[in-house]
Design a protein around this motif. Structure first.
Motif, short mmCIF file in Angstrom:
data_model
loop_
_atom_site.label_atom_id
_atom_site.label_comp_id
_atom_site.label_asym_id
_atom_site.label_seq_id
_atom_site.Cartn_x
_atom_site.Cartn_y
_atom_site.Cartn_z
N HIS A 181 -5.78 -4.76 11.06
CA HIS A 181 -6.19 -3.36 10.11
C HIS A 181 -7.32 -2.79 10.21
O HIS A 181 -8.21 -3.65 11.24
CB HIS A 181 -5.47 -3.99 8.55
N ASP A 183 -6.91 -0.16 5.64
CA ASP A 183 -5.49 0.78 6.30
C ASP A 183 -5.01 -0.14 7.80
O ASP A 183 -5.54 -0.40 8.34
CB ASP A 183 -5.34 2.19 6.05
N GLU A 184 -3.84 0.59 8.27
CA GLU A 184 -3.23 1.04 9.94
C GLU A 184 -2.63 -0.77 9.87
O GLU A 184 -3.00 -1.13 11.48
CB GLU A 184 -4.30 1.00 10.58
N TYR A 185 -2.16 -1.51 8.50
CA TYR A 185 -1.85 -2.75 8.77
C TYR A 185 -0.99 -3.37 9.98
O TYR A 185 0.33 -2.83 10.14
CB TYR A 185 -1.34 -3.89 6.68
#
Length: 111
Positions: free
Chosen positions: A69, A53-55
């Motif tokens: 990420h 996540d958090e790309y």
């Protein structure tokens, strides 16, 4: 790459032959070393799930993209539940019509 785990055929396609990488302990890695490290890490954790996540992406040119990420792996090691999170930086280059990782760095996120 995290989802490929120990699948060396998938990793071979994703990772460029001249990869420059820094592993989670600060070690320099080439393609073969990175693939071996992925395989060892994947085989040490049973029933593993991987969540990226958090790309974030930055296009440097039509053929070069930088991505960061967070990745989190949950599973069992030696009968105990474990969770490992890391932050990765990947440099992708388009070669012969497909994207490959040509540079990579991975740092553990300590809890």
């Amino acid at each position: 790459m995290g989802e490929a785990g120990a699948d060396t055929a998938k990793l071979d396609k994703i990772i460029g032959d001249n990869l420059l990488a820094v592993g989670p302990k600060g070690e320099a890695q080439d393609k073969q070393q990175m693939m071996a490290a992925n395989k060892a890490t994947s085989s040490a954790t049973q029933n593993a799930s991987y969540t990226p996540d958090e790309y974030k992406f930055e296009t440097l040119s039509p053929d070069v993209i930088v991505m960061t990420h967070r990745g989190t792996t949950k599973g069992m090691q030696n009968g105990k539940e474990v969770t490992e999170s890391h932050r990765s930086l990947h440099v992708f280059q388009k070669r012969d019509g497909r994207w490959q990782v040509v540079a990579n760095a991975q740092l553990p996120i300590t809890q």
